[in-house]
Enzyme design. Structure first.
Site, short mmCIF file in Angstrom:
data_model
loop_
_atom_site.label_atom_id
_atom_site.label_comp_id
_atom_site.label_asym_id
_atom_site.label_seq_id
_atom_site.Cartn_x
_atom_site.Cartn_y
_atom_site.Cartn_z
N HIS A 7 -4.75 -0.15 -0.05
CA HIS A 7 -3.49 -0.85 0.25
C HIS A 7 -3.77 -2.10 1.08
O HIS A 7 -3.18 -3.16 0.85
CB HIS A 7 -2.55 0.07 1.02
CG HIS A 7 -1.95 1.17 0.21
ND1 HIS A 7 -1.61 1.02 -1.12
CD2 HIS A 7 -1.58 2.44 0.55
CE1 HIS A 7 -1.08 2.15 -1.56
NE2 HIS A 7 -1.06 3.02 -0.58
N HIS A 50 -7.78 5.55 0.42
CA HIS A 50 -6.46 5.27 -0.16
C HIS A 50 -5.77 4.14 0.61
O HIS A 50 -5.29 3.17 0.02
CB HIS A 50 -5.62 6.55 -0.11
CG HIS A 50 -4.24 6.42 -0.66
ND1 HIS A 50 -3.81 7.11 -1.77
CD2 HIS A 50 -3.17 5.69 -0.25
CE1 HIS A 50 -2.55 6.79 -2.02
NE2 HIS A 50 -2.14 5.94 -1.10
N GLU A 51 -5.72 4.28 1.93
CA GLU A 51 -5.01 3.29 2.74
C GLU A 51 -5.75 1.96 2.81
O GLU A 51 -5.12 0.89 2.89
CB GLU A 51 -4.76 3.84 4.15
CG GLU A 51 -4.10 5.22 4.22
CD GLU A 51 -2.82 5.34 3.40
OE1 GLU A 51 -2.20 4.30 3.09
OE2 GLU A 51 -2.43 6.47 3.07
#
Length: 281
Positions: free
Chosen positions: A183, A179-180
Site C-alpha cells: 500500500h 501487505h501494508e
C-alpha cells in the site's frame, strides 16, 4: 472481572445472607465488595500484563521482519528508491481493541475543518505516530461523513500499524507488513486517493492481497477454504479479501464487489515492484 466473580460470589453471598442480624449483613456487604475489588484489580493487572506482552512480541516480530525477511526488506528498500522516505516509526504495533484485523495502512487526517479549528489534526486528536491505539471504524466514518457534507477535507497519512493482540506468529506479522508496505509503495508511485476513489482502493487491496502471501494455498488450507478447488484458489481468495477491505470504506461499501470486479484483471496482473509474482520466484 465479571467471569471471575460469577462463580465465586453466589455461594459466598448465600452463606452470609443466612444471618438474621443487620451487623452480619453489613459485614457481608463489606466483605463482598472487598472480594470484588480484589478480583477486579487482579484481572486489570492481568489484562495490562497481557497487553504489554502482546506489544513486546509484536515489536520483536517487526524488528525481525525488517532485519531478516527478504520480502519486507525488498519492499522497504524499493520505497526508498522511489523517493519516499518513511518516518522511523512507519511500522508500529498498536492496540486495535475488538477489531478483527491484523493491521492497516494510513491514518485519516482532517485538514481545513473550519476557520477556528486546528489546521491539521487526526481523529485521535494528536500526532498519529504517538498514538497507542488504531483509529476506530467509527472515527473514520465520522471523518468521511464530515468530508461528504463539505465541512472537512481529508488526507491519508502514511502509517502502518499491526494489531498487537491479533498477530498470530512471526509469519503472520511478516505477511501483514508486506501487505501494508505494498500500500505504501502504491501511495508513493501514484496519486492514489483510496478515501474518495473506490477503484484506487480496490486496486491497491487486490495487489496487496495477491503479492503479500496471504492467499498462498497453504494459508487458504489453514483457513479451511481450499476444499477441492486448487485451480484458481488464489484469485478467488484475493477477490474475497479485497472486497472485505473495500467494504470498510463507507464511500465504497455498498458497491465494494463491483469496484473490485472493475479493477481486478489489471491490478491482479500488476506485480510491481516484483518482476514476477513472489510465489513464482
Amino acid at each position: 472481572a465479571n467471569c471471575a466473580t460469577s462463580w465465586l460470589l453466589p455461594d459466598f453471598i448465600s452463606t452470609m445472607q443466612s444471618s438474621d442480624t443487620t451487623k452480619a449483613a453489613a459485614a457481608s456487604s463489606e466483605e463482598e465488595a472487598s472480594i470484588i475489588d480484589s478480583i477486579t484489580a487482579r484481572e486489570s493487572q492481568k489484562t495490562a500484563e497481557q497487553k504489554a506482552q502482546d506489544k513486546s512480541t509484536c515489536e520483536q516480530y517487526v524488528q525481525n521482519g525488517l532485519k531478516r525477511d527478504v520480502t519486507v526488506q525488498f519492499l522497504y528498500e524499493r520505497l526508498l528508491k522511489l523517493g519516499c522516505r518513511p518516518p522511523d516509526d512507519l511500522i508500529r504495533c498498536v492496540d486495535c481493541g475488538t477489531k478483527p484485523v491484523a493491521g492497516g495502512f494510513g491514518v485519516v487526517e482532517e485538514i481545513d475543518v473550519s476557520t477556528t479549528a486546528d489546521s491539521s489534526r487526526n481523529a485521535s486528536g494528536g500526532n498519529s505516530s504517538s498514538s497507542s491505539c488504531a483509529q476506530t471504524q467509527q472515527e473514520i466514518n465520522t471523518l468521511i461523513a464530515k468530508q461528504n457534507d463539505g465541512t472537512a477535507t481529508l488526507k491519508l497519512l502514511p502509517d502502518i500499524f499491526l494489531c498487537q493482540q491479533n498477530i498470530q506468529n512471526e509469519t503472520h506479522a511478516r505477511e501483514s507488513m508486506a501487505h501494508e508496505l505494498i500500500h505504501a509503495i502504491d501511495m508513493c508511485r501514484t496519486k492514489m486517493d483510496p478515501i474518495n476513489n473506490c477503484i484506487h482502493m480496490a486496486c491497491t487491496e487486490i495487489r496487496a492481497e495477491n503479492l503479500a502471501g496471504e492467499c498462498h494455498w497453504l494459508r487458504e488450507l489453514q483457513r479451511g477454504r481450499m476444499g477441492t478447488n486448487f485451480v484458481g484458489h488464489g484469485a478467488e481468495c484475493v477477490k474475497r479479501r479485497a472486497i472485505r477491505s473495500v467494504k470498510a470504506n463507507p464511500n465504497c461499501a455498498e458497491k465494494a464487489a463491483d469496484y473490485v470486479d472493475a479493477a481486478f484483471d489489471r491490478c491482479f496482473k500488476d506485480t510491481f515492484p516484483f518482476d514476477r509474482h513472489p510465489n513464482l520466484r
